[in-house]
Design a protein around this motif. Structure first.
Motif, PDB file in Angstrom:
ATOM      1  N   ALA A 156       0.840  -1.209   0.000  1.00 51.25           N
ATOM      2  CA  ALA A 156       0.000   0.000   0.000  1.00 51.25           C
ATOM      3  C   ALA A 156       0.871   1.255   0.000  1.00 51.25           C
ATOM      4  O   ALA A 156       0.488   2.273   0.573  1.00 51.25           O
ATOM      5  CB  ALA A 156      -0.934  -0.014   1.218  1.00 51.25           C
ATOM      6  N   ASN A 157       2.048   1.184  -0.641  1.00 49.83           N
ATOM      7  CA  ASN A 157       2.956   2.322  -0.643  1.00 49.83           C
ATOM      8  C   ASN A 157       2.428   3.440  -1.544  1.00 49.83           C
ATOM      9  O   ASN A 157       1.830   3.193  -2.593  1.00 49.83           O
ATOM     10  CB  ASN A 157       4.345   1.889  -1.114  1.00 49.83           C
ATOM     11  CG  ASN A 157       4.312   1.216  -2.482  1.00 49.83           C
ATOM     12  OD1 ASN A 157       3.636   0.209  -2.651  1.00 49.83           O
ATOM     13  ND2 ASN A 157       5.050   1.775  -3.445  1.00 49.83           N
ATOM     14  N   THR A 158       2.656   4.679  -1.110  1.00 49.16           N
ATOM     15  CA  THR A 158       2.286   5.850  -1.908  1.00 49.16           C
ATOM     16  C   THR A 158       3.513   6.521  -2.526  1.00 49.16           C
ATOM     17  O   THR A 158       3.385   7.493  -3.264  1.00 49.16           O
ATOM     18  CB  THR A 158       1.528   6.864  -1.041  1.00 49.16           C
ATOM     19  OG1 THR A 158       2.344   7.216   0.082  1.00 49.16           O
ATOM     20  CG2 THR A 158       0.213   6.261  -0.541  1.00 49.16           C
ATOM     21  N   ALA A 159       4.698   6.022  -2.152  1.00 49.92           N
ATOM     22  CA  ALA A 159       5.956   6.526  -2.722  1.00 49.92           C
ATOM     23  C   ALA A 159       6.850   5.317  -2.994  1.00 49.92           C
ATOM     24  O   ALA A 159       6.524   4.183  -2.636  1.00 49.92           O
ATOM     25  CB  ALA A 159       6.634   7.491  -1.747  1.00 49.92           C
ATOM     26  N   ALA A 160       7.982   5.572  -3.643  1.00 55.24           N
ATOM     27  CA  ALA A 160       8.900   4.496  -3.982  1.00 55.24           C
ATOM     28  C   ALA A 160       9.470   3.857  -2.715  1.00 55.24           C
ATOM     29  O   ALA A 160       9.853   4.552  -1.779  1.00 55.24           O
ATOM     30  CB  ALA A 160      10.040   5.021  -4.841  1.00 55.24           C
ATOM     31  N   ILE A 161       9.520   2.511  -2.680  1.00 55.34           N
ATOM     32  CA  ILE A 161      10.109   1.794  -1.557  1.00 55.34           C
ATOM     33  C   ILE A 161      11.005   0.692  -2.099  1.00 55.34           C
ATOM     34  O   ILE A 161      10.906   0.298  -3.264  1.00 55.34           O
ATOM     35  CB  ILE A 161       9.046   1.181  -0.618  1.00 55.34           C
ATOM     36  CG1 ILE A 161       8.179   0.164  -1.369  1.00 55.34           C
ATOM     37  CG2 ILE A 161       8.191   2.264   0.004  1.00 55.34           C
ATOM     38  CD1 ILE A 161       7.215  -0.589  -0.459  1.00 55.34           C
ATOM     39  N   THR A 162      11.898   0.183  -1.221  1.00 53.40           N
ATOM     40  CA  THR A 162      12.837  -0.871  -1.607  1.00 53.40           C
ATOM     41  C   THR A 162      12.681  -2.062  -0.677  1.00 53.40           C
ATOM     42  O   THR A 162      12.615  -1.900   0.541  1.00 53.40           O
ATOM     43  CB  THR A 162      14.290  -0.364  -1.535  1.00 53.40           C
ATOM     44  OG1 THR A 162      14.447   0.731  -2.445  1.00 53.40           O
ATOM     45  CG2 THR A 162      15.272  -1.474  -1.894  1.00 53.40           C
ATOM     46  N   VAL A 163      12.622  -3.256  -1.270  1.00 55.25           N
ATOM     47  CA  VAL A 163      12.566  -4.500  -0.500  1.00 55.25           C
ATOM     48  C   VAL A 163      13.892  -5.225  -0.732  1.00 55.25           C
ATOM     49  O   VAL A 163      14.220  -5.591  -1.866  1.00 55.25           O
ATOM     50  CB  VAL A 163      11.388  -5.388  -0.936  1.00 55.25           C
ATOM     51  CG1 VAL A 163      11.414  -6.709  -0.157  1.00 55.25           C
ATOM     52  CG2 VAL A 163      10.069  -4.668  -0.720  1.00 55.25           C
ATOM     53  N   THR A 164      14.680  -5.410   0.337  1.00 57.41           N
ATOM     54  CA  THR A 164      15.994  -6.049   0.235  1.00 57.41           C
ATOM     55  C   THR A 164      15.862  -7.525   0.570  1.00 57.41           C
ATOM     56  O   THR A 164      15.359  -7.885   1.639  1.00 57.41           O
ATOM     57  CB  THR A 164      16.999  -5.388   1.198  1.00 57.41           C
ATOM     58  OG1 THR A 164      17.065  -3.985   0.906  1.00 57.41           O
ATOM     59  CG2 THR A 164      18.379  -6.005   1.038  1.00 57.41           C
ATOM     60  N   VAL A 165      16.315  -8.395  -0.354  1.00 59.44           N
ATOM     61  CA  VAL A 165      16.187  -9.840  -0.184  1.00 59.44           C
ATOM     62  C   VAL A 165      17.556 -10.502  -0.287  1.00 59.44           C
ATOM     63  O   VAL A 165      18.558  -9.888  -0.674  1.00 59.44           O
ATOM     64  CB  VAL A 165      15.220 -10.435  -1.229  1.00 59.44           C
ATOM     65  CG1 VAL A 165      13.815  -9.906  -1.011  1.00 59.44           C
ATOM     66  CG2 VAL A 165      15.702 -10.137  -2.651  1.00 59.44           C
ATOM     67  N   HIS A 166      17.596 -11.786   0.032  1.00 59.74           N
ATOM     68  CA  HIS A 166      18.832 -12.575  -0.041  1.00 59.74           C
ATOM     69  C   HIS A 166      19.262 -12.719  -1.513  1.00 59.74           C
ATOM     70  O   HIS A 166      18.417 -12.751  -2.418  1.00 59.74           O
ATOM     71  CB  HIS A 166      18.572 -13.956   0.578  1.00 59.74           C
ATOM     72  CG  HIS A 166      19.797 -14.781   0.743  1.00 59.74           C
ATOM     73  ND1 HIS A 166      20.304 -15.590  -0.257  1.00 59.74           N
ATOM     74  CD2 HIS A 166      20.640 -14.927   1.803  1.00 59.74           C
ATOM     75  CE1 HIS A 166      21.380 -16.203   0.177  1.00 59.74           C
ATOM     76  NE2 HIS A 166      21.620 -15.827   1.428  1.00 59.74           N
ATOM     77  N   PRO A 167      20.565 -12.840  -1.758  1.00 54.90           N
ATOM     78  CA  PRO A 167      21.026 -13.001  -3.164  1.00 54.90           C
ATOM     79  C   PRO A 167      20.372 -14.162  -3.889  1.00 54.90           C
ATOM     80  O   PRO A 167      20.120 -14.070  -5.104  1.00 54.90           O
ATOM     81  CB  PRO A 167      22.538 -13.212  -2.993  1.00 54.90           C
ATOM     82  CG  PRO A 167      22.879 -12.486  -1.729  1.00 54.90           C
ATOM     83  CD  PRO A 167      21.700 -12.672  -0.819  1.00 54.90           C
ATOM     84  N   ASP A 168      20.079 -15.275  -3.192  1.00 58.16           N
ATOM     85  CA  ASP A 168      19.435 -16.413  -3.857  1.00 58.16           C
ATOM     86  C   ASP A 168      18.038 -16.045  -4.348  1.00 58.16           C
ATOM     87  O   ASP A 168      17.617 -16.428  -5.452  1.00 58.16           O
ATOM     88  CB  ASP A 168      19.333 -17.608  -2.902  1.00 58.16           C
ATOM     89  CG  ASP A 168      20.692 -18.221  -2.595  1.00 58.16           C
ATOM     90  OD1 ASP A 168      21.692 -17.763  -3.182  1.00 58.16           O
ATOM     91  OD2 ASP A 168      20.746 -19.141  -1.752  1.00 58.16           O
ATOM     92  N   VAL A 169      17.314 -15.303  -3.525  1.00 60.82           N
ATOM     93  CA  VAL A 169      15.966 -14.873  -3.910  1.00 60.82           C
ATOM     94  C   VAL A 169      16.040 -13.834  -5.023  1.00 60.82           C
ATOM     95  O   VAL A 169      15.259 -13.878  -5.990  1.00 60.82           O
ATOM     96  CB  VAL A 169      15.220 -14.303  -2.686  1.00 60.82           C
ATOM     97  CG1 VAL A 169      13.837 -13.767  -3.078  1.00 60.82           C
ATOM     98  CG2 VAL A 169      15.087 -15.355  -1.597  1.00 60.82           C
ATOM     99  N   TYR A 170      17.001 -12.924  -4.907  1.00 67.66           N
ATOM    100  CA  TYR A 170      17.161 -11.882  -5.927  1.00 67.66           C
ATOM    101  C   TYR A 170      17.482 -12.502  -7.292  1.00 67.66           C
ATOM    102  O   TYR A 170      16.982 -12.043  -8.329  1.00 67.66           O
ATOM    103  CB  TYR A 170      18.263 -10.919  -5.506  1.00 67.66           C
ATOM    104  CG  TYR A 170      18.411  -9.722  -6.418  1.00 67.66           C
ATOM    105  CD1 TYR A 170      17.506  -8.658  -6.342  1.00 67.66           C
ATOM    106  CD2 TYR A 170      19.447  -9.653  -7.355  1.00 67.66           C
ATOM    107  CE1 TYR A 170      17.634  -7.558  -7.180  1.00 67.66           C
ATOM    108  CE2 TYR A 170      19.580  -8.561  -8.186  1.00 67.66           C
ATOM    109  CZ  TYR A 170      18.667  -7.517  -8.101  1.00 67.66           C
ATOM    110  OH  TYR A 170      18.795  -6.429  -8.928  1.00 67.66           O
ATOM    111  N   ALA A 171      18.290 -13.584  -7.292  1.00 66.44           N
ATOM    112  CA  ALA A 171      18.644 -14.256  -8.548  1.00 66.44           C
ATOM    113  C   ALA A 171      17.404 -14.836  -9.223  1.00 66.44           C
ATOM    114  O   ALA A 171      17.271 -14.793 -10.450  1.00 66.44           O
ATOM    115  CB  ALA A 171      19.670 -15.347  -8.275  1.00 66.44           C
ATOM    116  N   LYS A 172      16.467 -15.380  -8.441  1.00 66.54           N
ATOM    117  CA  LYS A 172      15.244 -15.932  -9.014  1.00 66.54           C
ATOM    118  C   LYS A 172      14.364 -14.813  -9.596  1.00 66.54           C
ATOM    119  O   LYS A 172      13.797 -14.946 -10.685  1.00 66.54           O
ATOM    120  CB  LYS A 172      14.465 -16.690  -7.952  1.00 66.54           C
ATOM    121  CG  LYS A 172      15.162 -17.907  -7.379  1.00 66.54           C
ATOM    122  CD  LYS A 172      14.319 -18.531  -6.257  1.00 66.54           C
ATOM    123  CE  LYS A 172      15.042 -19.654  -5.563  1.00 66.54           C
ATOM    124  NZ  LYS A 172      14.257 -20.211  -4.437  1.00 66.54           N
TER     125      LYS A 172
END
Length: 494
Positions: free
Chosen positions: A452-468
């Motif tokens: 429910a963001n109204t502005a830009a946000i960042t979700v930081t995940v593990h490298p294994d998840v980011y690779a997928k």
């Protein structure tokens, strides 16, 4: 003591006896009333009432009683209790109403097993001696009862005259002060608002911590006393005094001589386990947990896990199912035994801090989030909420993040190396899952779909998840990245 299966509908007629003369019946008072019925706790209760002549879940009988109907009542296992509130018309009270309360057991037990024949229960209860109508009083009684109010009114009138004189001078001075204060308040408003929020959160944390310490001490004492009392009994006939409101004898329990002391202990504990499960009927695993809890007390189910009697004793001892504060478990994780794989939920109390709630519960594998709205919690502080839960695999329920606005909660899931399943909704700020390489596709997709963001946000995940997520050939995972970009959400990794 009448027994009724706790899932069954039933009805009962309540008649009142005069507490000054118990052999004398008195009619149900001709006034509005509300009655609350419950067994193990008022979190799951059944109500009946008369309001303006309209009866709800009950009706009057010709002999002066009230016939109560318990339809789809959802009360759990335990002794049925009631608390009536009579609103009696009485002219001596300023609001014209005399409020009368009463609390008592009703001689009916809701059980998990077979109940008695399904007939209407006839219950007689004592009530405080009252004249049910103000008109029943004599003139002398009315004058005597009204004298304190008359004298008080005269004193108040004299006091009000003195106060009015003093108030006139105060108002004149106050007008001058208000004029000067208005300018100062305009500059101070922003700072005060932020400070009030901080102080309120800190006061609530201190209050919750005090309540947690008190509740934990009391629970430990009660559990120890319960265990000691069972072990100290000389034989089964004495042990029956703990597990029944009437002593168990061969006359009312023909099978008593076939039970061992250990079997009776397990029987009692299984009833406690099922009653605790019944407090949380909206858990996703509720039906499976009940089915996994075997009649012989050898196996128990909770949060989808199955384990034996000894482990169940420890799980119950470390859980806080009756609490309504996040601090019910706060700071206790570091001392939990390694063979406690899960915990009963507790009732998160509305919008509240859940800072450190399960911190250092290093051996817990599964948890369920729960509040009075079901399997959903709405925290406003998630600092270290699951920090160092290194074996936590699954979190049932939903973390509703609508009241979390800070961007400093990087350690909410710190060292959650085994975490696979968690559902986060209404996300509106940056979020971190950087130490959870096993995060499922459902968890990532649910977070994006319900953000429910109204502005830009960042979700930081593990490298294994980011690779997928960034692998265009992995179409299902890559769709999460596409959906996130459409909602102004960026995925990053460490």
């Amino acid at each position: 003591m009448r027994k009724i299966n706790y899932k069954s509908d039933f009805d009962a007629v309540l008649r009142l006896r005069d507490c000054k003369d118990p052999d004398k019946f008195v009619p149900w008072p001709d006034c509005d009333f509300e009655v609350v019925f419950w067994t193990s706790g008022k979190a799951r209760c059944h109500t009946a009432s008369r309001n303006g002549g309209t009866y709800t879940n009950c009706f009057a009988t010709e002999d002066g009683g009230i016939h109560f109907v318990f339809d789809n009542h959802r009360m759990g296992i335990g002794t049925l209790k009631w608390e009536p509130h009579f609103a009696l018309p009485n002219g001596i009270y300023p609001d014209g109403i005399q409020d009368i309360y009463r609390k008592a057991d009703l001689g009916i037990t809701l059980v998990d097993g077979e109940g008695d024949c399904p007939t209407t229960a006839d219950v007689e209860v004592l009530v405080p001696y009252i004249k049910f109508k103000y008109g029943d009083l004599t003139d002398a009684e009315k004058a005597e009862l009204g004298k304190p109010a008359t004298d008080a009114a005269a004193s108040v009138a004299e006091l009000e005259r003195s106060v009015e004189t003093a108030e006139a001078g105060r108002v004149a001075n106050e007008k001058s002060r208000v004029a000067a204060e208005t300018t100062r308040q305009a500059d101070e408003a922003t700072r005060q608002s932020q400070e009030v929020q901080r102080e309120g959160a800190e006061a609530e944390r201190e209050e919750n911590e005090a309540e947690r310490v008190s509740a934990e001490s009391k629970r430990a004492e009660e559990f120890a006393a319960w265990q000691d009392e069972i072990d100290s009994k000389a034989d089964r006939s004495e042990l029956s005094n703990i597990i029944a409101e009437e002593p168990l004898t061969p006359g009312n329990f023909p099978d008593i001589n076939t039970y061992t002391r250990e079997e009776l202990k397990k029987d009692l504990f299984r009833d406690l386990w099922l009653a605790t499960l019944a407090m949380f009927p909206l858990m996703p695993t509720y039906e499976a947990d009940v089915a996994a809890t075997l009649p012989d007390g050898s196996q128990y189910g909770l949060n989808g896990l199955v384990f034996g009697y000894e482990t169940a004793l420890k799980v119950m001892a470390w859980s806080k199912p009756g609490e309504v504060k996040a601090e019910a478990i706060f700071h206790y994780g570091g001392r939990m035994p390694s063979d406690v794989p899960t915990l009963f939920p507790f009732f998160a109390n509305g919008i509240q801090s859940m800072s450190g709630t399960w911190s250092a519960c290093g051996h817990v594998r599964v948890l369920t989030l729960y509040s009075f709205n079901g399997a959903t919690v709405m925290p406003n502080n998630i600092t270290n909420m699951f920090a160092t839960c290194s074996k936590l695999e699954t979190i049932y329920g939903v973390m509703d993040m609508r009241y979390v606005h800070s961007k400093s909660y990087a350690n909410t899931f710190g060292q959650c190396y085994m975490l696979a399943s968690v559902r986060v909704s209404r996300l509106g700020c940056d979020f971190w899952l950087q130490q959870s390489p096993l995060l499922t596709l459902d968890s990532a997709a649910y977070l994006v779909a319900h953000a429910a963001n109204t502005a830009a946000i960042t979700v930081t995940v593990h490298p294994d998840v980011y690779a997928k997520i960034t692998d265009e050939a992995n179409t299902e995972w890559h769709q999460v990245l596409i959906d996130a970009a459409a909602k102004n959400i960026t995925f990053a990794t460490t």
